[in-house]
Design an enzyme around this catalytic site. Structure first.
Site, PDB file in Angstrom:
ATOM      1  N   ASN A 226     -12.196 -10.326  13.456  1.00  0.00           N
ATOM      2  CA  ASN A 226     -12.530 -11.567  12.768  1.00  0.00           C
ATOM      3  C   ASN A 226     -12.308 -12.738  13.725  1.00  0.00           C
ATOM      4  O   ASN A 226     -11.331 -12.733  14.469  1.00  0.00           O
ATOM      5  CB  ASN A 226     -11.630 -11.741  11.537  1.00  0.00           C
ATOM      6  N   TRP A 236     -12.780  -1.549   4.349  1.00  0.00           N
ATOM      7  CA  TRP A 236     -12.058  -0.861   3.268  1.00  0.00           C
ATOM      8  C   TRP A 236     -13.007  -0.495   2.131  1.00  0.00           C
ATOM      9  O   TRP A 236     -12.558  -0.295   1.006  1.00  0.00           O
ATOM     10  CB  TRP A 236     -10.930  -1.743   2.741  1.00  0.00           C
ATOM     11  N   CYS A 272      -5.427  -0.441   8.200  1.00  0.00           N
ATOM     12  CA  CYS A 272      -4.194  -1.059   8.704  1.00  0.00           C
ATOM     13  C   CYS A 272      -3.482  -0.282   9.813  1.00  0.00           C
ATOM     14  O   CYS A 272      -3.039  -0.883  10.793  1.00  0.00           O
ATOM     15  CB  CYS A 272      -3.228  -1.367   7.561  1.00  0.00           C
ATOM     16  N   ASN A 305       2.280 -17.456  -4.637  1.00  0.00           N
ATOM     17  CA  ASN A 305       3.170 -17.678  -5.782  1.00  0.00           C
ATOM     18  C   ASN A 305       4.153 -16.523  -5.953  1.00  0.00           C
ATOM     19  O   ASN A 305       4.825 -16.413  -6.970  1.00  0.00           O
ATOM     20  CB  ASN A 305       2.357 -17.908  -7.064  1.00  0.00           C
ATOM     21  N   SER A 307       3.725 -13.594  -6.671  1.00  0.00           N
ATOM     22  CA  SER A 307       3.439 -12.568  -7.669  1.00  0.00           C
ATOM     23  C   SER A 307       2.001 -12.113  -7.479  1.00  0.00           C
ATOM     24  O   SER A 307       1.159 -12.881  -7.011  1.00  0.00           O
ATOM     25  CB  SER A 307       3.666 -13.093  -9.090  1.00  0.00           C
ATOM     26  N   HIS A 330       0.985  -0.258   3.505  1.00  0.00           N
ATOM     27  CA  HIS A 330       0.400  -1.149   4.510  1.00  0.00           C
ATOM     28  C   HIS A 330       1.235  -0.979   5.769  1.00  0.00           C
ATOM     29  O   HIS A 330       2.443  -0.741   5.695  1.00  0.00           O
ATOM     30  CB  HIS A 330       0.413  -2.607   4.025  1.00  0.00           C
ATOM     31  N   ASP A 353       1.335  -8.709  12.474  1.00  0.00           N
ATOM     32  CA  ASP A 353       0.401  -7.915  11.670  1.00  0.00           C
ATOM     33  C   ASP A 353      -1.023  -8.262  12.089  1.00  0.00           C
ATOM     34  O   ASP A 353      -1.467  -9.393  11.912  1.00  0.00           O
ATOM     35  CB  ASP A 353       0.623  -8.208  10.182  1.00  0.00           C
ATOM     36  N   TYR A 524      -6.958   3.617  -0.080  1.00  0.00           N
ATOM     37  CA  TYR A 524      -5.497   3.435  -0.186  1.00  0.00           C
ATOM     38  C   TYR A 524      -5.065   2.018  -0.554  1.00  0.00           C
ATOM     39  O   TYR A 524      -3.965   1.805  -1.048  1.00  0.00           O
ATOM     40  CB  TYR A 524      -4.818   3.857   1.136  1.00  0.00           C
TER      41      TYR A 524
END
Length: 691
Positions: A226, A236, A272, A305, A307, A330, A353, A524
């Site tokens: 990217n 994916w 990943c 946030n 969550s 991951h 990462d 996955y």
């Protein structure tokens, strides 16, 4: 005037002293902050009044102010903190010289020139080039690692293990890092020279290559394609036409070579562990100690946030809505270096990462983020802390669409994300759990305190009572039933999948439950591929009764839709009238048939060795388009691709091939077998090679 008759870079002894003797390259490769020796033969001796100066330079615009160029005299004593050259001996027109680089010099390819001035005339002699790397053996270097066994593993080991699967089924695959293979070091330097930063401002970029933080961040952007024509293109979708199924790769060497061969066009495709395995190769190659980390139930929180929201429809089907998700696993990297920007207590392992998940400063890059700072919830620090903190700590919130289309919050779970954070042990293939390095024990007071501290830093204007999942849990009525899926029998590709849904009435009243169940094949990371089974039942449960409802999914139902992940997600939405639904979910992983490798002769350096692959087709139908791919650093150069004849139902295949070990010690042989019914079957074998 003196002319140059010869330069002896003393490559063998320098490489041994600098721990670079494993590189297959013929270049002189040295590490910073440590002297290397060379001898220069001149056409005639140095005159007594003459002086000798050296110039080293790196990058296209070398400059002394940016420390990408240095001019220094040949002296008899040692120099100060910068570059220096010491005359060790001068006999018969041969100068034996020791050259010292600073421990914080930019890494990369350098040119070395020598200037001799005598009796008012100068001669400039081009001596050649060398490559300067980070030095984890040197205390003054920011990547210093004091423990010998750890250094051997995290810098020198060229094969490894990456953990994959799910929390209830942790699996492992071998990976060939191959950082010393022919040409790989040059490709790693090309990765830096293809970065956006280098293309925008090469002088500044090269000057920053003294800093492992900077190099780590640039590499995390460059390993994905990217933004910048980086190394690997991610996919994916479950459909990999136009490239290779990510599960087929055995290591980084083939990927890096293909990227270079194609003129630096992204290699298709990665997921990943492919990004992490390749980043690990480049880090170790350049001398930054690194390792690969797997996080199970890894949250992908897109809106900071802390969550992640997951959705179901009334029939029990998972709904792909919003970009939040929880990945079965991951994989990322940790690199070892100091954090002068944060302070010494945050030195050590730093998360990098390279999987393209979220933009950071406009680019798909992530890290470095101090593991210690993640554990302390310092989400306002550099770099990308909120995203990584959420990957291991986010709360998981379940929402259900009612039949009238309204969206209703169903439940929240504060403990399922960030499980069994794993890496390969030093010196063996066993799994080491590093979860406690990332967070305080689940349910401890420190763990919730850190979570609330992180929330406060991210959302200073929100009051806590309203946001944290623990407070939401208090408002939810206790469900009157519970449910779970249990596996019954073997889980294998080609066989029927047998599960049991266990429902329990938690009350002393009779309850009637309507259950809507579905099963989907998935990738996955939770991408839904195709629904393969569904069922609806209504059951009556006596007070405190537990009942079992069998679930059978035949091979014919899932065969066409199963991906190389071998994952099936079963869900059951259980409804008691006028009560909140209970959502039960289980991902199962089916085993592939076994691929066996065996060495038929004793393995010795430079002696051909026969290896045999055994595979039995377990199906009642033929398999075709069979290909075996084999690689292993130190055991064969490049990789082998072998076409295997089609196999009749239940037929056994035996394929022999030859490898030629080039290094002694324990080496890892990796194989990937693919055919029309099994996209990626893995095998690995440790081979002890004698001198």
């Amino acid at each position: 005037m003196s002319g140059l008759q010869g330069v002896n870079w003393q490559t063998a002894s320098n490489r041994q002293a600098h721990h670079t003797d494993r590189f297959y390259s013929q270049d002189l490769i040295v590490r910073r902050g440590q002297p290397f020796h060379m001898s220069v033969t001149l056409s005639r001796g140095l005159s007594s009044g003459g002086s000798v100066t050296f110039t080293v330079s790196t990058g296209p615009y070398p400059s002394e102010s940016a420390k990408t160029k240095a001019v220094f005299p040949l002296s008899n004593g040692t120099s100060s903190s910068g570059w220096g050259a010491q005359l060790v001996s001068n006999r018969n027109n041969v100068l034996n010289i020791s050259i010292l680089s600073p421990a914080n010099a930019p890494i990369g390819r350098y040119t070395l020139n020598m200037q001799i001035s005598s009796q008012g005339s100068d001669s400039m002699l081009k001596l050649g080039t060398f490559i300067l790397l980070f030095n984890p053996w040197l205390q003054a270097d920011g990547v210093f690692m004091s423990n010998h066994a750890e250094r051997e593993e995290y810098v020198q080991e060229d094969a490894g293990i990456i953990f994959v699967g799910s929390t209830n089924r942790i699996g492992m695959i071998g990976w060939n890092y191959g950082q010393f293979e022919e040409g790989i070091l040059n490709i790693c330097l090309s990765v830096l020279d293809n970065s956006l930063n280098f293309r925008r401002d090469p002088a500044t970029d090269v000057a920053h290559r003294n800093d492992p933080k900077y190099i780590g961040r640039v590499l995390s952007a460059m390993i994905n394609a990217n933004d910048d024509n980086g190394v690997i293109s991610g996919n994916w979708s479950g459909s990999y036409t136009g490239g290779r199924d990510p599960r087929n790769w055995n290591g980084s060497v083939e990927i890096l070579k293909e990227w270079q061969r194609s003129g630096f066009r992204p290699v298709r495709y990665g997921q990943c562990w492919v990004f992490a395995g390749t980043l690990n190769t480049v880090l170790r190659c350049l001398g930054i100690p690194s390792r690969v980390i797997t996080n199970f139930n890894s949250a992908h929180d897109t809106d900071r946030n802390l969550s992640v929201d997951v959705y179901y429809d009334p029939l029990g089907r998972p709904v792909e809505k919003g970009s939040d998700s929880v990945w079965n696993f991951h994989v990322w990297n940790e690199a070892w270096f100091v954090r002068s920007d944060l302070g010494p207590s945050y030195n050590g392992w730093q998360v990098l990462d390279a999987t393209p998940q979220e933009r950071s400063q406009g680019v798909f890059q992530c890290g470095p983020a101090s593991v210690i700072a993640i554990r302390e919830g310092n989400v306002d620090w550099d770099f990308d802390m909120p995203f990584i903190f959420a990957e291991v700590n986010a709360d998981r919130i379940t929402w259900i669409y009612e039949s009238n289309g309204a969206l209703k919050k169903n439940s929240s779970d504060t403990h399922s994300v960030g499980k069994y954070i794993s890496t390969k042990a030093v010196g063996s293939n066993s799994r080491v759990d590093v979860t406690e390095k990332y967070k305080y024990p689940e349910g401890s007071s420190q763990e919730r305190q850190v979570f609330e501290k992180a929330l406060r830093k991210l959302k200073p204007r929100v009051s806590f009572s309203a946001t944290s999942a623990s407070s939401l849990a208090r408002d939810e009525p206790e469900p009157s039933i519970s449910g779970r899926f249990k596996v019954a029998g073997v889980l294998a590709v080609g066989k029927e999948v047998n599960l049991v849904l266990i429902l329990k009435n938690l009350t002393s009243d009779t309850k009637t439950v309507t259950v809507n169940m579905t099963a989907w094949t998935i990738v996955y990371n939770g991408t839904l591929v195709h629904e393969v089974w569904k069922d609806s039942v209504t059951k009556s449960l006596n007070p405190e009764e537990e009942i079992e409802h069998p679930v059978k999914i035949t091979y014919a139902q899932y065969e066409k839709y199963l991906k190389a992940d071998n994952m099936i997600r079963t869900t059951a939405v259980c409804q008691v009238t006028d009560e909140p639904e209970v959502v039960v979910e289980r991902d199962v992983i089916l085993d592939n048939p076994t691929l066996t490798l065996e060495v038929l002769d004793e393995a010795r350096v430079q002696k051909p060795v026969n290896v045999q692959m055994l595979f039995s087709n377990p199906l009642d139908e033929p398999v075709k388009d069979c290909v075996l791919m084999v690689e292993g650093s130190g055991l064969l150069l490049g990789s082998l691709k072998i076409d295997v004849p089609a196999l009749r139902p239940k037929e056994r295949s035996r394929v022999r091939f030859e490898i030629l070990p080039t290094r002694s010690g324990t080496k890892q042989l990796l194989a990937n077998f693919s055919c029309n019914k099994f996209p990626a079957i893995k095998a690995m074998l440790s081979v002890d090679v004698a001198e």
